[in-house]
Scaffold this active site. Structure first.
Site, PDB file in Angstrom:
ATOM      1  N   ASP A 258      61.488  -1.191  39.647  1.00 50.85           N
ATOM      2  CA  ASP A 258      61.250  -2.385  40.200  1.00 50.85           C
ATOM      3  C   ASP A 258      61.360  -2.347  41.594  1.00 50.85           C
ATOM      4  O   ASP A 258      61.636  -3.663  42.289  1.00 50.85           O
ATOM      5  CB  ASP A 258      62.513  -3.203  39.576  1.00 50.85           C
TER       6      ASP A 258
ATOM      7  N   HIS B 126      69.380  -1.126  35.139  1.00 47.87           N
ATOM      8  CA  HIS B 126      69.240  -2.517  34.561  1.00 47.87           C
ATOM      9  C   HIS B 126      68.759  -2.246  33.002  1.00 47.87           C
ATOM     10  O   HIS B 126      68.145  -1.170  32.661  1.00 47.87           O
ATOM     11  CB  HIS B 126      68.129  -3.377  35.084  1.00 47.87           C
TER      12      HIS B 126
ATOM     13  N   ASP C 229      66.944  -3.355  30.823  1.00 47.76           N
ATOM     14  CA  ASP C 229      65.516  -3.518  30.535  1.00 47.76           C
ATOM     15  C   ASP C 229      64.768  -1.898  31.160  1.00 47.76           C
ATOM     16  O   ASP C 229      63.545  -1.950  30.864  1.00 47.76           O
ATOM     17  CB  ASP C 229      64.786  -4.828  30.763  1.00 47.76           C
ATOM     18  N   HIS C 230      65.566  -1.299  31.691  1.00 54.11           N
ATOM     19  CA  HIS C 230      64.983   0.078  32.210  1.00 54.11           C
ATOM     20  C   HIS C 230      65.702   1.537  31.562  1.00 54.11           C
ATOM     21  O   HIS C 230      65.232   2.411  31.535  1.00 54.11           O
ATOM     22  CB  HIS C 230      65.120   0.073  33.617  1.00 54.11           C
TER      23      HIS C 230
ATOM     24  N   HIS D 153      56.585  -4.020  35.504  1.00 49.62           N
ATOM     25  CA  HIS D 153      56.377  -5.283  35.040  1.00 49.62           C
ATOM     26  C   HIS D 153      55.146  -6.166  35.181  1.00 49.62           C
ATOM     27  O   HIS D 153      54.352  -5.844  36.236  1.00 49.62           O
ATOM     28  CB  HIS D 153      57.395  -6.447  35.451  1.00 49.62           C
TER      29      HIS D 153
END
Length: 257
Positions: free
Chosen positions: A136, A61, A63-64, A174
């Site tokens: 996540d 992803h 955001d990773h 997160h």
């Protein structure tokens, strides 16, 4: 043998992500755990006086893994990531699967396959340091949405994390804990450990303090997604004796909460 410790620098980035820089002082090597924001990672590494030598991606992803190329260009680091998502991981050099290890100075990370959120998601377990970076797959009082895998796949992945030593410190990606707590208290209303945990979470967030990392033993007692094998919870969710169906019921409720 000298006990190997890791210096772990946590910092907020993007909207609700955490960045992690991990430093092994014997070798001077520093790993970026995922790369939500390249500029922030480079700035924090400079502030700490560390040079990024590794990127350890948990999944594809943006955001990773979105900062991979900028960090690699600036540092000439080596990018490690899940073999099952290699075509989606920018700049990947080393493909990893469950059971593989990453030598990090004098420390060693064992790779766990934890698919469900994405099909190739992996986690990194530093056994000697009782530390795991879980991306996540697992959150404090929560778990990742099942975007690509199946509910059974996700439960099996969480079961692998449940099997780690209870004193393991879990670094999740997160700051979702307070929202997760509001949901968790609707699932196990009589859980005294959960009630105490929520008080602590609310106090920390009121002061602007992080709730990450967490400890596995705390999550085993309070996180509904890890407790789908609990007979009382199974009955409450309408699926006695069925951990997968119980997990699926809890995940479905959270998705619409």
């Amino acid at each position: 043998m000298t006990n190997i410790t890791l210096d772990i620098h946590r910092f907020p980035c993007l909207n609700d992500n955490y960045g992690f820089l991990v430093h092994e002082h014997f070798s001077g090597e520093t790993a970026a755990i995922d790369t939500p924001d390249a500029e922030k990672y480079l700035a924090e590494a400079k502030r700490m006086g560390w040079h990024i030598t590794h990127i350890l991606n948990t999944h594809w992803h943006p955001d990773h893994a979105g900062g991979n190329l900028k960090i690699k260009e600036a540092t000439d680091c080596i990018i490690y990531g899940p073999a099952g998502e290699a075509e989606k991981i920018p700049g990947i050099d080393v493909h990893l699967s469950g059971g593989d290890t990453v030598e990090f100075g004098r420390a060693t990370a064992r790779v766990l396959d934890v698919p469900g959120h994405t099909l190739g998601h992996i986690a990194y377990h530093f056994a000697e340091q009782n530390t795991a970076f879980v991306g996540d797959a697992l959150f404090a009082l929560g778990c990742g949405r099942v975007f690509e895998g199946t509910m059974e796949m996700m439960w099996n992945s969480l079961s692998k994390l449940k099997a780690l030593p209870p004193e393991t410190t879990l670094y999740c990606a997160h700051e979702y804990t307070q929202a997760n707590a509001r949901f968790a208290e609707t699932i196990e209303t009589g859980n005294a450990d959960l009630a105490a945990y929520i008080k602590d979470i609310d106090a920390r967030r009121a002061k602007g303090q992080p709730t990450v990392p967490t400890r596995l033993e705390k999550e085993l007692a309070t996180n509904p997604f890890l407790r789908a094998d609990n007979p009382e919870l199974q009955s409450a969710m309408g699926h006695p004796g069925d951990a997968v169906a119980t997990f699926a019921e809890i995940r479905s409720r959270k998705d619409s909460f």
